[in-house]
Design a protein around this motif. Structure first.
Motif, mmCIF file in Angstrom:
data_model
loop_
_atom_site.group_PDB
_atom_site.id
_atom_site.type_symbol
_atom_site.label_atom_id
_atom_site.label_comp_id
_atom_site.label_asym_id
_atom_site.label_seq_id
_atom_site.Cartn_x
_atom_site.Cartn_y
_atom_site.Cartn_z
ATOM 1 N N ALA A 22 79.702 51.550 55.187
ATOM 2 C CA ALA A 22 80.304 50.485 54.375
ATOM 3 C C ALA A 22 81.180 49.557 55.221
ATOM 4 N N ALA A 26 80.602 45.609 55.677
ATOM 5 C CA ALA A 26 81.639 44.657 55.271
ATOM 6 C C ALA A 26 81.885 43.654 56.396
ATOM 7 N N THR A 29 78.641 41.314 56.914
ATOM 8 C CA THR A 29 78.447 40.307 55.866
ATOM 9 C C THR A 29 79.496 39.206 55.980
ATOM 10 N N SER A 86 81.577 51.234 47.457
ATOM 11 C CA SER A 86 82.784 50.606 47.985
ATOM 12 C C SER A 86 82.571 49.131 48.327
ATOM 13 N N LEU A 87 81.326 48.657 48.258
ATOM 14 C CA LEU A 87 81.065 47.282 48.700
ATOM 15 C C LEU A 87 80.750 46.307 47.576
ATOM 16 N N ARG A 143 76.086 42.724 48.792
ATOM 17 C CA ARG A 143 77.472 42.624 49.256
ATOM 18 C C ARG A 143 77.882 41.150 49.405
#
Ligand code: ASP
Ligand code: MG
Length: 467
Positions: A22, A26, A29, A86-87, A143
């Protein structure tokens, strides 16, 4: 928006570790979103690190009727849903969950087939092994959307048209270029960021294929070249292309600038950082290629561009261990050209890529080198070319293990005494050379040496040229 982004285009490729969890997704992205603010941007992703191996291993287990193959689906589900939790926004999360189940459904169906017939077909293997990319592209795009960026996952099976050579398919460039223009340019025009699956393609009939292990780099450079991007960036987990393997040479360092020709030689002769096939499309269209570390984005990495005047004699040294140096002879009835024809025919039919190939016409003998991974293909050589050595014309003389050291530099092809320096540096360290040849673009000198002398050979050349 159109005036701000103009016609400029960037292709960013994120490898397995760069989308490995994740936190990495993050970061990646965010990087893609920042680039997309400045210009048109296309993303190409690999599967999350380890996924492709897991899928291939499960396929093998299924074909062997080992019920453990089913565990992979749960592992893949867990890992991707954890990251998604979590994303993604709740809406994106449920949309992603549905896509994930669709991919796992394909996995189950194809592997059940393998289990049933006790065999993993090349066609089925391609459908299964590239699912990691399908899932990671969906996750990456979701995401981006969760952060308010307009993005869409695109399955490269709809873009990259290939022949039927499963596992290592050849791209049909014309048809691919047409599809890329027809399907990606409208998305970009509407301000949408396409997130494309690496590694995957499909035949004209739409049957999924793969472009070879590690080929997501190639997907990115192919798209960048065919759409005339102004830059392709490979985000990976090392600082760039190095002058030598740092495990063998303590003084090894990152090379800031390389030519396409040097990069091909380097990748071909064992530098793991980029797939050699990936250099070809950008070289043909003159698109600059960058290799950068997503774990250390402040490091500038390596820039790969067209030939430039001021290149060092030697830019890097590579070492490939456990290479098989194969010598074949023609018997009296077979001339040197017929010998070469038969050997090349076998190489083409088997699909192995020899690291070097040298012929001595006078003796009608020929030597070629195969990597440790490709050495098992030799079994079919003996079967097909010399079942009855004395009468068939081609005799497999020897297949010894060697180390292959390669000096790479665009000056090597020029008569400047570089070759002489390489040989004397080796001689001073008492490394004798078993076979030598120029590499595929004439910008590398490959030398087969005794296995135990490989580290000495690499260090001798690294020092001689003050890399
Ligand atoms: N996931 C594929 C592989 O592991 C392709 C890639 O990562 O480049 O070979
Ligand atoms: Mg890779």
């Amino acid at each position: 928006m159109a005036s701000r982004s103009g016609r400029r285009l960037s292709v960013l490729k994120f490898g397995g570790t760069s989308v490995g969890d994740a936190g990495r997704i993050a970061w990646a992205t965010q990087r893609a979103a920042a680039t997309a603010k400045r210009k048109r941007t296309i993303v190409v992703v690999s599967a999350m690190a380890g996924t492709t191996n897991l899928l291939l291993e499960s396929a093998r287990l299924a074909a062997a009727h080992e019920p453990r193959w089913r565990q992979a689906a749960e592992q893949i589900r867990q890992r991707h849903s954890d990251a998604a939790a979590s994303l993604l926004t709740p809406a994106e999360q449920s949309r992603f969950a549905a896509q994930l189940e669709r991919s796992l459904g394909v996995f189950e169906k194809v592997c059940r087939g393998f289990d049933l017939v006790g065999e993993a077909t090349p066609r089925g293997l391609d459908a299964v092994s590239s699912l990691g990319e399908v899932i990671s592209a969906e996750l990456f795009a979701a995401r981006l959307r969760s952060g308010g960026v307009r993005a869409e996952a695109v399955d490269a099976a709809r873009l990259i048209v290939t022949d039927e050579r499963h596992g290592d398919a050849n791209v049909l460039t014309g048809a691919t270029e047409t599809r890329l223009r027809r399907r990606l340019l409208p998305l970009l025009g509407r301000g949408i960021l396409p997130v494309i699956t690496g590694f995957r393609g499909a035949t004209r009939e739409g049957v999924p294929t793969t472009l070879g292990r590690g080929s997501s780099d190639y997907t990115a450079t192919l798209i960048g070249a065919l759409l005339a991007a102004d830059e392709v960036t490979i985000w990976t987990d090392v600082d760039g292309v190095m002058t030598a393997d740092p495990r063998l040479v303590r003084a090894a360092r990152v090379i800031p600038k390389l030519t396409y020709g040097e990069a091909i030689e380097l990748a071909f002769f064992g530098a793991k950082v980029i797939h050699w096939k990936a250099i070809l499309p950008v070289m043909e269209r003159g698109v600059p290629l960058r290799v950068r570390n997503s774990l250390r984005p402040s490091v500038p990495g390596t820039l790969i561009i067209a030939d430039s005047a001021s290149r060092p004699a030697v830019a890097a040294v590579t070492a490939v261990a456990r290479v098989r140096l194969v010598t074949v002879r023609a018997d009296r009835l077979l001339g040197p050209v017929d010998l070469a024809t038969r050997v090349l025919g076998w190489l083409a039919a088997t699909g192995v890529h020899p690291l070097l190939l040298v012929q001595s016409s006078a003796e009608s003998s020929l030597a070629f080198a195969l990597t440790h991974e490709e050495a098992p293909a030799l079994a079919s050589f003996a079967q097909q070319l010399s079942p009855f050595p004395a009468s068939n014309g081609v005799v497999l003389h020897s297949a010894q293990e060697v180390g292959l050291v390669t000096a790479i530099g665009s000056q090597i092809r020029h008569p400047t005494g570089v070759t002489a320096r390489i040989f004397s540096a080796l001689a001073r360290r008492r490394v004798h050379v078993l076979a030598a040849a120029n590499g595929p673009s004439g910008q590398g000198m490959a030398l087969a040496v005794p296995p135990l002398l490989l580290p000495a050979a690499v260090n001798a050349i690294h020092r001689e040229f003050r890399l």
